[in-house]
Design a protein around this motif. Structure first.
Motif, PDB file in Angstrom:
ATOM      1  N   LEU A   1      -3.504   5.383 -14.456  1.00 38.26           N
ATOM      2  CA  LEU A   1      -2.712   5.871 -13.330  1.00 38.26           C
ATOM      3  C   LEU A   1      -2.625   4.821 -12.232  1.00 38.26           C
ATOM      4  O   LEU A   1      -1.582   4.667 -11.586  1.00 38.26           O
ATOM      5  N   GLU A   2      -3.718   4.096 -12.024  1.00 36.67           N
ATOM      6  CA  GLU A   2      -3.684   3.023 -11.033  1.00 36.67           C
ATOM      7  C   GLU A   2      -2.694   1.940 -11.448  1.00 36.67           C
ATOM      8  O   GLU A   2      -1.946   1.407 -10.632  1.00 36.67           O
ATOM      9  N   SER A   3      -2.687   1.635 -12.743  1.00 38.21           N
ATOM     10  CA  SER A   3      -1.766   0.620 -13.250  1.00 38.21           C
ATOM     11  C   SER A   3      -0.313   1.054 -13.060  1.00 38.21           C
ATOM     12  O   SER A   3       0.544   0.252 -12.671  1.00 38.21           O
ATOM     13  N   ARG A   4      -0.036   2.333 -13.311  1.00 37.83           N
ATOM     14  CA  ARG A   4       1.318   2.848 -13.133  1.00 37.83           C
ATOM     15  C   ARG A   4       1.730   2.794 -11.666  1.00 37.83           C
ATOM     16  O   ARG A   4       2.875   2.464 -11.337  1.00 37.83           O
ATOM     17  N   ALA A   5       0.804   3.121 -10.770  1.00 35.12           N
ATOM     18  CA  ALA A   5       1.111   3.071  -9.336  1.00 35.12           C
ATOM     19  C   ALA A   5       1.309   1.635  -8.876  1.00 35.12           C
ATOM     20  O   ALA A   5       2.165   1.358  -8.027  1.00 35.12           O
ATOM     21  N   ASP A   6       0.525   0.715  -9.433  1.00 31.83           N
ATOM     22  CA  ASP A   6       0.704  -0.703  -9.109  1.00 31.83           C
ATOM     23  C   ASP A   6       2.097  -1.173  -9.502  1.00 31.83           C
ATOM     24  O   ASP A   6       2.824  -1.793  -8.713  1.00 31.83           O
TER      25      ASP A   6
ATOM     26  N   PRO B   1     -10.330   0.775  -6.821  1.00 37.26           N
ATOM     27  CA  PRO B   1     -11.158  -0.422  -6.974  1.00 37.26           C
ATOM     28  C   PRO B   1     -10.346  -1.675  -7.261  1.00 37.26           C
ATOM     29  O   PRO B   1      -9.381  -1.648  -8.019  1.00 37.26           O
ATOM     30  N   SER B   2     -10.738  -2.759  -6.614  1.00 35.69           N
ATOM     31  CA  SER B   2     -10.059  -4.038  -6.789  1.00 35.69           C
ATOM     32  C   SER B   2     -10.825  -4.897  -7.779  1.00 35.69           C
ATOM     33  O   SER B   2     -12.045  -4.954  -7.749  1.00 35.69           O
ATOM     34  N   ASN B   3     -10.101  -5.557  -8.661  1.00 30.04           N
ATOM     35  CA  ASN B   3     -10.732  -6.487  -9.590  1.00 30.04           C
ATOM     36  C   ASN B   3      -9.709  -7.508 -10.061  1.00 30.04           C
ATOM     37  O   ASN B   3      -8.506  -7.344  -9.851  1.00 30.04           O
ATOM     38  N   THR B   4     -10.210  -8.570 -10.689  1.00 34.08           N
ATOM     39  CA  THR B   4      -9.314  -9.648 -11.111  1.00 34.08           C
ATOM     40  C   THR B   4      -8.335  -9.182 -12.185  1.00 34.08           C
ATOM     41  O   THR B   4      -7.201  -9.640 -12.229  1.00 34.08           O
ATOM     42  N   GLN B   5      -8.775  -8.255 -13.050  1.00 36.82           N
ATOM     43  CA  GLN B   5      -7.874  -7.747 -14.093  1.00 36.82           C
ATOM     44  C   GLN B   5      -6.677  -7.032 -13.482  1.00 36.82           C
ATOM     45  O   GLN B   5      -5.550  -7.140 -13.976  1.00 36.82           O
ATOM     46  N   ARG B   6      -6.923  -6.313 -12.401  1.00 36.29           N
ATOM     47  CA  ARG B   6      -5.849  -5.594 -11.725  1.00 36.29           C
ATOM     48  C   ARG B   6      -4.821  -6.581 -11.173  1.00 36.29           C
ATOM     49  O   ARG B   6      -3.612  -6.398 -11.330  1.00 36.29           O
ATOM     50  N   ILE B   7      -5.297  -7.622 -10.524  1.00 38.85           N
ATOM     51  CA  ILE B   7      -4.401  -8.617  -9.945  1.00 38.85           C
ATOM     52  C   ILE B   7      -3.611  -9.328 -11.046  1.00 38.85           C
ATOM     53  O   ILE B   7      -2.402  -9.566 -10.903  1.00 38.85           O
TER      54      ILE B   7
ATOM     55  N   ALA C   1      -2.782  -8.147 -13.952  1.00 36.33           N
ATOM     56  CA  ALA C   1      -1.776  -7.218 -14.477  1.00 36.33           C
ATOM     57  C   ALA C   1      -0.564  -7.172 -13.556  1.00 36.33           C
ATOM     58  O   ALA C   1       0.583  -7.126 -14.015  1.00 36.33           O
ATOM     59  N   MET C   2      -0.815  -7.197 -12.246  1.00 39.14           N
ATOM     60  CA  MET C   2       0.297  -7.185 -11.295  1.00 39.14           C
ATOM     61  C   MET C   2       1.106  -8.479 -11.387  1.00 39.14           C
ATOM     62  O   MET C   2       2.329  -8.460 -11.250  1.00 39.14           O
ATOM     63  N   ARG C   3       0.417  -9.583 -11.612  1.00 36.06           N
ATOM     64  CA  ARG C   3       1.130 -10.856 -11.747  1.00 36.06           C
ATOM     65  C   ARG C   3       2.123 -10.802 -12.914  1.00 36.06           C
ATOM     66  O   ARG C   3       3.215 -11.371 -12.845  1.00 36.06           O
ATOM     67  N   LYS C   4       1.748 -10.108 -13.983  1.00 35.50           N
ATOM     68  CA  LYS C   4       2.631  -9.993 -15.148  1.00 35.50           C
ATOM     69  C   LYS C   4       3.883  -9.174 -14.824  1.00 35.50           C
ATOM     70  O   LYS C   4       4.937  -9.374 -15.432  1.00 35.50           O
ATOM     71  N   ASN C   5       3.758  -8.233 -13.881  1.00 33.78           N
ATOM     72  CA  ASN C   5       4.896  -7.394 -13.512  1.00 33.78           C
ATOM     73  C   ASN C   5       5.723  -7.984 -12.368  1.00 33.78           C
ATOM     74  O   ASN C   5       6.787  -7.449 -12.039  1.00 33.78           O
ATOM     75  N   LEU C   6       5.227  -9.080 -11.784  1.00 33.19           N
ATOM     76  CA  LEU C   6       5.907  -9.668 -10.637  1.00 33.19           C
ATOM     77  C   LEU C   6       7.322 -10.168 -10.933  1.00 33.19           C
ATOM     78  O   LEU C   6       8.222  -9.961 -10.108  1.00 33.19           O
ATOM     79  N   PRO C   7       7.578 -10.846 -12.061  1.00 30.51           N
ATOM     80  CA  PRO C   7       8.928 -11.384 -12.281  1.00 30.51           C
ATOM     81  C   PRO C   7      10.022 -10.331 -12.175  1.00 30.51           C
ATOM     82  O   PRO C   7      11.067 -10.580 -11.550  1.00 30.51           O
TER      83      PRO C   7
ATOM     84  N   ILE D   1       0.838  -1.201   0.000  1.00 31.65           N
ATOM     85  CA  ILE D   1       0.000   0.000   0.000  1.00 31.65           C
ATOM     86  C   ILE D   1       0.870   1.247   0.000  1.00 31.65           C
ATOM     87  O   ILE D   1       0.660   2.181  -0.790  1.00 31.65           O
ATOM     88  N   MET D   2       1.866   1.264   0.875  1.00 32.89           N
ATOM     89  CA  MET D   2       2.730   2.441   1.001  1.00 32.89           C
ATOM     90  C   MET D   2       3.446   2.723  -0.313  1.00 32.89           C
ATOM     91  O   MET D   2       3.509   3.881  -0.771  1.00 32.89           O
ATOM     92  N   GLY D   3       3.990   1.685  -0.952  1.00 33.88           N
ATOM     93  CA  GLY D   3       4.698   1.874  -2.207  1.00 33.88           C
ATOM     94  C   GLY D   3       3.779   2.380  -3.306  1.00 33.88           C
ATOM     95  O   GLY D   3       4.145   3.279  -4.071  1.00 33.88           O
ATOM     96  N   HIS D   4       2.593   1.814  -3.374  1.00 32.57           N
ATOM     97  CA  HIS D   4       1.597   2.233  -4.359  1.00 32.57           C
ATOM     98  C   HIS D   4       1.276   3.715  -4.181  1.00 32.57           C
ATOM     99  O   HIS D   4       1.260   4.482  -5.158  1.00 32.57           O
ATOM    100  N   GLU D   5       1.016   4.128  -2.947  1.00 33.70           N
ATOM    101  CA  GLU D   5       0.659   5.522  -2.689  1.00 33.70           C
ATOM    102  C   GLU D   5       1.837   6.459  -2.964  1.00 33.70           C
ATOM    103  O   GLU D   5       1.669   7.553  -3.494  1.00 33.70           O
ATOM    104  N   MET D   6       3.039   6.039  -2.596  1.00 38.78           N
ATOM    105  CA  MET D   6       4.216   6.878  -2.845  1.00 38.78           C
ATOM    106  C   MET D   6       4.414   7.124  -4.332  1.00 38.78           C
ATOM    107  O   MET D   6       4.781   8.228  -4.744  1.00 38.78           O
ATOM    108  N   VAL D   7       4.140   6.112  -5.153  1.00 34.15           N
ATOM    109  CA  VAL D   7       4.279   6.282  -6.594  1.00 34.15           C
ATOM    110  C   VAL D   7       3.235   7.260  -7.128  1.00 34.15           C
ATOM    111  O   VAL D   7       3.520   8.061  -8.030  1.00 34.15           O
ATOM    112  N   HIS D   8       2.030   7.214  -6.583  1.00 32.08           N
ATOM    113  CA  HIS D   8       1.030   8.223  -6.958  1.00 32.08           C
ATOM    114  C   HIS D   8       1.608   9.635  -6.766  1.00 32.08           C
ATOM    115  O   HIS D   8       1.421  10.508  -7.617  1.00 32.08           O
ATOM    116  N   ALA D   9       2.294   9.832  -5.646  1.00 31.15           N
ATOM    117  CA  ALA D   9       2.868  11.156  -5.367  1.00 31.15           C
ATOM    118  C   ALA D   9       4.065  11.443  -6.264  1.00 31.15           C
ATOM    119  O   ALA D   9       4.195  12.540  -6.818  1.00 31.15           O
ATOM    120  N   LEU D  10       4.938  10.463  -6.427  1.00 32.31           N
ATOM    121  CA  LEU D  10       6.163  10.652  -7.206  1.00 32.31           C
ATOM    122  C   LEU D  10       5.867  10.967  -8.669  1.00 32.31           C
ATOM    123  O   LEU D  10       6.598  11.731  -9.310  1.00 32.31           O
TER     124      LEU D  10
END
Length: 258
Positions: free
Chosen positions: A188-193, A234-240, A242-248, A128-137
């Protein structure tokens, strides 16, 4: 400024994020103004929370959130490509509300409810903290203000600073006045994720926790026990997925630190 001139600028920008940022600057929501407004509002929020005894400075939850915040700060500073150095500050508020947000310039507000009700691990707090910090950055609040200004122009509403510089009297008002009280766009949510995954990994937190965090959010949403945080993130399966693709990539950074 003449509306036709502004529309010309919009066309020249091809509606990019940087174009929205430029429009925000014209509207009076430049980086320095937004950061100053956020600082004033954050200070007022802290003062009010202190006076009504809802400012948490000693609980176990506070200590955990503060420790994560301090661990992420130096890496967030390394990512800062704005025109201003951030004065990162944290306020933890005693509340059952499931919420957290960041104001321009690095003013982070966490509610104890988001940690306690979701039974978050330290790594999930870092997600959560990292996500929010990126929104600011990445100055996403500024981009939202610019996008709203473009909408107002298109509708013939006229351009204004939309309350920038007028301070509220509560944390919720702080959020709404500087653009963090409304949902971010999907992009923007995707970028913060994505940025949040990298930030937490650099700080030594397993980015897998971002997945478990949003799974918890999804369960809370499905239970009908709504969270304020979910109204803006908002949380949804597409969001999760997308994050899985960026996990590696994030996992590789994390593994190199171990």
């Amino acid at each position: 400024m003449n509306k036709n001139i502004l529309l010309g600028l919009c066309a020249a920008s091809a509606m990019t994020l940087s174009g929205c940022t430029t429009i925000a600057d014209i509207a009076g929501a430049d980086t320095a103004t937004l950061n100053a407004t956020a600082t004033q509002g954050f200070n007022k929020t802290v003062q009010e929370a202190n006076s009504n005894k809802t400012l948490d400075t000693s609980s176990t939850t506070y200590k955990r959130v503060y420790a994560v915040f301090n661990k992420l700060k130096p890496y967030a500073d390394q990512m800062n490509q704005t025109s201003s150095r951030f004065d990162w500050q944290l306020a933890v508020l005693k509340s059952d509300q499931v919420n957290a947000y960041v104001a321009p310039g690095g003013k982070v507000v966490f509610y104890t409810g988001i940690v306690n009700k979701l039974n978050l691990t330290d790594a999930e707090i870092a997600a959560i903290m990292g996500h929010e910090m990126v929104h600011a950055l990445e100055e996403h609040s500024k981009q939202k203000i610019g996008a709203q200004a473009l909408t107002d122009i298109a509708l013939g509403v006229g351009l204004s600073a939309a309350g920038v510089g007028q301070m509220g009297t509560a944390a919720a008002q702080l959020g709404s006045q500087i653009g963090v009280g409304l949902p971010y766009s999907r992009s923007l949510e995707s970028r913060a994720d994505q940025g949040g995954l990298m930030l937490m990994a650099r700080a030594g937190y397993n980015p897998q926790a971002a997945i478990t965090l949003w799974e918890k959010m999804g369960k809370m949403s499905g239970s009908g026990n709504g969270a304020t945080f979910l109204s803006t993130h908002p949380s949804n399966t597409q969001r999760i997925e997308a994050m899985r693709k960026n996990l590696p990539a994030a996992q590789q950074i994390y593994n190199q630190r171990r």
